[in-house]
Enzyme design. Structure first.
Site, mmCIF file in Angstrom:
data_model
loop_
_atom_site.group_PDB
_atom_site.id
_atom_site.type_symbol
_atom_site.label_atom_id
_atom_site.label_comp_id
_atom_site.label_asym_id
_atom_site.label_seq_id
_atom_site.Cartn_x
_atom_site.Cartn_y
_atom_site.Cartn_z
ATOM 1 N N LYS A 126 18.903 69.070 63.122
ATOM 2 C CA LYS A 126 18.512 70.118 62.170
ATOM 3 C C LYS A 126 17.031 70.472 62.367
ATOM 4 O O LYS A 126 16.658 71.644 62.402
ATOM 5 C CB LYS A 126 18.759 69.646 60.725
ATOM 6 C CG LYS A 126 20.250 69.649 60.364
ATOM 7 C CD LYS A 126 20.553 68.916 59.072
ATOM 8 C CE LYS A 126 22.059 68.783 58.871
ATOM 9 N NZ LYS A 126 22.449 67.957 57.730
ATOM 10 N N GLN A 156 20.070 64.163 53.080
ATOM 11 C CA GLN A 156 21.162 63.798 53.993
ATOM 12 C C GLN A 156 22.068 62.743 53.341
ATOM 13 O O GLN A 156 21.596 61.730 52.842
ATOM 14 C CB GLN A 156 20.559 63.264 55.305
ATOM 15 C CG GLN A 156 21.586 62.977 56.390
ATOM 16 C CD GLN A 156 22.298 64.230 56.896
ATOM 17 O OE1 GLN A 156 21.710 65.287 57.044
ATOM 18 N NE2 GLN A 156 23.597 64.104 57.130
ATOM 19 N N ASP A 184 21.814 73.358 50.867
ATOM 20 C CA ASP A 184 23.124 72.762 51.184
ATOM 21 C C ASP A 184 24.212 73.311 50.252
ATOM 22 O O ASP A 184 25.397 73.131 50.494
ATOM 23 C CB ASP A 184 23.062 71.234 51.020
ATOM 24 C CG ASP A 184 22.965 70.511 52.361
ATOM 25 O OD1 ASP A 184 23.329 71.128 53.386
ATOM 26 O OD2 ASP A 184 22.530 69.342 52.371
#
Ligand code: NAP
Length: 292
Positions: free
Chosen positions: A52, A96, A119
């Site tokens: 990412k 994460q 997200d």
């Protein structure tokens, strides 16, 4: 049979994003800034976060990676999130997953400012998605929609069977495929580990979206001719002949299912790269919203 080439499409999307970032720079504007928080040192999570960060560099975003030890307490992580919420330089950030067991994931996701939740996991954003309002769509489902759109896959009136009901893939995917619009307008069946006779259901599917994480679960006899197959699964299977000691396997028996499918995503190179591209797209959107 057409391969839905996520690697190629994600590169196209990254080039489009880079062009927008270059224009921002030329105008003397601030470029998007994504931060990623990782707790612990899980190998797969580190690989995801690293790619990412690398993708941010590729499109000209600023990025910050925050690594915290696996012993981090819930309170410490919540404090870090507060800092990121209040940091004007950060446009969006991700935590994460999975998190270590001493941390309540739900509590953490609730603490993220919805305007920075690229997200799309905060209940406010999830609710907006379910209500067809503009929002950050979770990156993996967003990537699948984008693939279907760019390959002009017809979804209207089709029977879509989703395997897996996780909050990050299966559940949002089922909502998005049933919404009014395109891609969407499907009749959706959402299946999970308590579903009986799953093969009977999948053989009636025009579109199968598999997100359970069991290698080769979807076999040729579970698929009707000309079905569209989206394989979300990524499982590391030990393989001593492989350089890294493992190979990545999808949920679908690609070799045999691809002979029957009209469209199919490979693993790797299908949904995976799309997920990162759509995270970047959400971050660009977050920057644009903050600018307005
Ligand atoms: P998850 O949270 O573990 O959810 C798995 C789902 O599959 C659950 O709903 C579970 O049912 C269901 N399931 C498990 N065994 C089943 C069976 N035998 N029959 C039917 N349903 C079954 O997984 P996830 O986070 O959604 O991830 C799924 C897979 O996608 C994993 O391989 C993951 O690595 C991969 N993934 C890939 C990307 C990408 O970018 N390509 C992104 C995210 C995830 P219950 O609800 O009843 O337990």
């Amino acid at each position: 049979m057409t391969i839905l080439d996520g690697k190629k499409v994600s590169n196209d999307i990254k080039n489009e994003i880079k062009a927008e970032v270059d224009a921002m720079k030329a105008n003397g504007e601030k470029v998007p800034h994504l931060a990623a928080v990782i707790v612990g040192d899980d190998g797969a999570s580190l690989t995801y976060v690293n790619s990412k960060v690398k993708s941010c560099e590729r499109v000209g975003f600023e990025s910050t990676m925050i690594r915290l030890p696996h012993t981090t307490s819930e309170l410490e992580l919540l404090k870090k999130i507060k800092e990121l919420n209040n940091n004007d330089d950060i446009d969006g950030f991700i935590i994460q997953l999975p998190l270590p067991p001493q941390i309540d994931t739900q509590k953490v996701l609730m603490a993220v400012d919805p305007s920075k939740d690229v997200d799309g996991f905060h209940p406010e954003n999830f609710g907006r998605m379910a209500l067809d309002m503009s929002t950050f769509i979770p990156a993996t489902p967003f990537g699948i929609l984008e693939l279907l759109e760019r390959y002009n896959v017809d979804t209207k009136g089709k029977h879509t069977v989703v395997i897996g009901r996780s909050h990050i893939v299966g559940r949002p995917m089922s909502i998005l495929m049933s919404r009014k619009g395109w891609p969407g307008n499907s009749t959706v069946t959402l299946t999970h580990s308590s579903t009986k006779n799953i093969a009977q259901i999948t053989t009636q599917a025009d579109i199968i979206i598999s997100a359970l994480g069991v290698p080769d679960f979807v076999k040729a006899e579970m698929v009707r001719d000309d079905a569209v197959i989206i394989d979300v699964g990524i499982t590391r299977v030990p393989d001593e002949n492989a350089k890294r000691g493992y190979v990545l396997k999808g949920d679908v028996d690609f070799e045999n299912v691809s002979k029957k499918a009209s469209f199919i995503t490979p693993v790797p190179g299908g949904v995976g790269p799309m997920t990162i591209a759509m995270l970047l797209k959400n971050t660009l959107l977050a920057r644009e919203q903050r600018r307005e």
